[in-house]
Design a protein around this motif. Structure first.
Motif, PDB file in Angstrom:
ATOM      1  N   VAL A 197     -11.242 -66.561  31.252  1.00  0.00           N
ATOM      2  CA  VAL A 197     -10.750 -66.824  29.897  1.00  0.00           C
ATOM      3  C   VAL A 197     -10.235 -65.527  29.305  1.00  0.00           C
ATOM      4  O   VAL A 197     -10.868 -64.487  29.427  1.00  0.00           O
ATOM      5  CB  VAL A 197     -11.850 -67.404  28.988  1.00  0.00           C
ATOM      6  N   GLN A 198      -9.089 -65.609  28.687  1.00  0.00           N
ATOM      7  CA  GLN A 198      -8.523 -64.451  27.987  1.00  0.00           C
ATOM      8  C   GLN A 198      -8.221 -64.809  26.551  1.00  0.00           C
ATOM      9  O   GLN A 198      -7.743 -65.912  26.261  1.00  0.00           O
ATOM     10  CB  GLN A 198      -7.218 -64.018  28.661  1.00  0.00           C
ATOM     11  N   LEU A 199      -8.513 -63.874  25.659  1.00  0.00           N
ATOM     12  CA  LEU A 199      -8.104 -63.975  24.268  1.00  0.00           C
ATOM     13  C   LEU A 199      -7.115 -62.850  24.015  1.00  0.00           C
ATOM     14  O   LEU A 199      -7.464 -61.679  24.170  1.00  0.00           O
ATOM     15  CB  LEU A 199      -9.292 -63.852  23.327  1.00  0.00           C
ATOM     16  N   VAL A 200      -5.905 -63.197  23.646  1.00  0.00           N
ATOM     17  CA  VAL A 200      -4.860 -62.197  23.435  1.00  0.00           C
ATOM     18  C   VAL A 200      -4.458 -62.214  21.973  1.00  0.00           C
ATOM     19  O   VAL A 200      -4.009 -63.229  21.444  1.00  0.00           O
ATOM     20  CB  VAL A 200      -3.635 -62.475  24.317  1.00  0.00           C
ATOM     21  N   GLU A 201      -4.629 -61.061  21.329  1.00  0.00           N
ATOM     22  CA  GLU A 201      -4.346 -60.920  19.905  1.00  0.00           C
ATOM     23  C   GLU A 201      -2.973 -60.283  19.693  1.00  0.00           C
ATOM     24  O   GLU A 201      -2.492 -59.512  20.530  1.00  0.00           O
ATOM     25  CB  GLU A 201      -5.410 -60.046  19.253  1.00  0.00           C
ATOM     26  N   SER A 202      -2.411 -60.565  18.542  1.00  0.00           N
ATOM     27  CA  SER A 202      -1.162 -59.930  18.147  1.00  0.00           C
ATOM     28  C   SER A 202      -1.070 -59.936  16.629  1.00  0.00           C
ATOM     29  O   SER A 202      -1.785 -60.682  15.957  1.00  0.00           O
ATOM     30  CB  SER A 202       0.040 -60.656  18.749  1.00  0.00           C
ATOM     31  N   GLY A 203      -0.193 -59.086  16.108  1.00  0.00           N
ATOM     32  CA  GLY A 203       0.101 -59.124  14.677  1.00  0.00           C
ATOM     33  C   GLY A 203      -0.426 -57.967  13.856  1.00  0.00           C
ATOM     34  O   GLY A 203      -0.153 -57.894  12.656  1.00  0.00           O
ATOM     35  N   GLY A 204      -1.176 -57.072  14.454  1.00  0.00           N
ATOM     36  CA  GLY A 204      -1.667 -55.927  13.689  1.00  0.00           C
ATOM     37  C   GLY A 204      -0.547 -54.953  13.392  1.00  0.00           C
ATOM     38  O   GLY A 204       0.587 -55.107  13.845  1.00  0.00           O
ATOM     39  N   GLY A 205      -0.875 -53.934  12.614  1.00  0.00           N
ATOM     40  CA  GLY A 205       0.119 -52.920  12.293  1.00  0.00           C
ATOM     41  C   GLY A 205      -0.230 -52.137  11.053  1.00  0.00           C
ATOM     42  O   GLY A 205      -1.364 -52.170  10.571  1.00  0.00           O
ATOM     43  N   LEU A 206       0.783 -51.421  10.547  1.00  0.00           N
ATOM     44  CA  LEU A 206       0.638 -50.590   9.356  1.00  0.00           C
ATOM     45  C   LEU A 206       1.329 -51.272   8.191  1.00  0.00           C
ATOM     46  O   LEU A 206       2.483 -51.712   8.314  1.00  0.00           O
ATOM     47  CB  LEU A 206       1.264 -49.223   9.608  1.00  0.00           C
ATOM     48  N   VAL A 207       0.643 -51.358   7.068  1.00  0.00           N
ATOM     49  CA  VAL A 207       1.206 -52.012   5.886  1.00  0.00           C
ATOM     50  C   VAL A 207       0.727 -51.275   4.641  1.00  0.00           C
ATOM     51  O   VAL A 207      -0.360 -50.668   4.648  1.00  0.00           O
ATOM     52  CB  VAL A 207       0.809 -53.503   5.853  1.00  0.00           C
ATOM     53  N   GLN A 208       1.529 -51.323   3.595  1.00  0.00           N
ATOM     54  CA  GLN A 208       1.108 -50.714   2.337  1.00  0.00           C
ATOM     55  C   GLN A 208       0.137 -51.614   1.600  1.00  0.00           C
ATOM     56  O   GLN A 208       0.138 -52.842   1.789  1.00  0.00           O
ATOM     57  CB  GLN A 208       2.329 -50.455   1.464  1.00  0.00           C
ATOM     58  N   ALA A 209      -0.667 -51.008   0.753  1.00  0.00           N
ATOM     59  CA  ALA A 209      -1.593 -51.781  -0.068  1.00  0.00           C
ATOM     60  C   ALA A 209      -0.829 -52.845  -0.853  1.00  0.00           C
ATOM     61  O   ALA A 209       0.257 -52.572  -1.388  1.00  0.00           O
ATOM     62  CB  ALA A 209      -2.348 -50.864  -1.017  1.00  0.00           C
TER      63      ALA A 209
END
Length: 121
Positions: free
Chosen positions: A2-14
């Motif tokens: 089983v694999q869980l693959v995440e995406s969507g993180g990053g740098l964002v301003q407050a």
């Protein structure tokens, strides 16, 4: 298996928004609860939000009203919509799922690799 693959993180301003996704794949019979945890430097990993297979949700007090967890059972995917982000939301976010696989009697605990979310002030 089983694999869980995440995406969507990053740098964002407050005040900004990000959407995390986590897709499970492999020899999956069923997925029970799914959730998102986070771990900031020097701190313990904490539960951010969780969702049952039926759609019931639970949130940490610190994210209530700002984050929304959802899932698409047809895609074995869980999402975390994060709005009104604050610098204190900065952490590595981990996906978690309780998954029943072929050959096992009960669900096992599976984790994604983590995705960095950084919120600048």
């Amino acid at each position: 298996q089983v694999q869980l693959v995440e995406s969507g993180g990053g740098l964002v301003q407050a005040g900004g928004s990000l959407r995390l996704s986590c897709a499970a794949s492999g020899s999956i019979l069923s997925i029970n609860a799914m959730g998102w945890y986070r771990q900031a430097p020097g701190k313990q990993r904490e539960l951010v939000a969780a969702i049952t297979s039926g759609g019931s949700t639970d949130y940490a007090d610190s994210v209530k009203g700002r984050f929304t967890i959802s899932r698409d059972n047809t895609k074995n995917t869980v999402y975390l919509q994060m709005n009104s982000l604050k610098p204190e939301d900065t952490a590595v976010y981990y996906c978690n799922a309780k998954i029943l696989i072929w050959g096992r009697l009960g669900p096992g605990d599976y984790w994604g690799q983590g995705t960095q979310v950084t919120v600048s002030s």
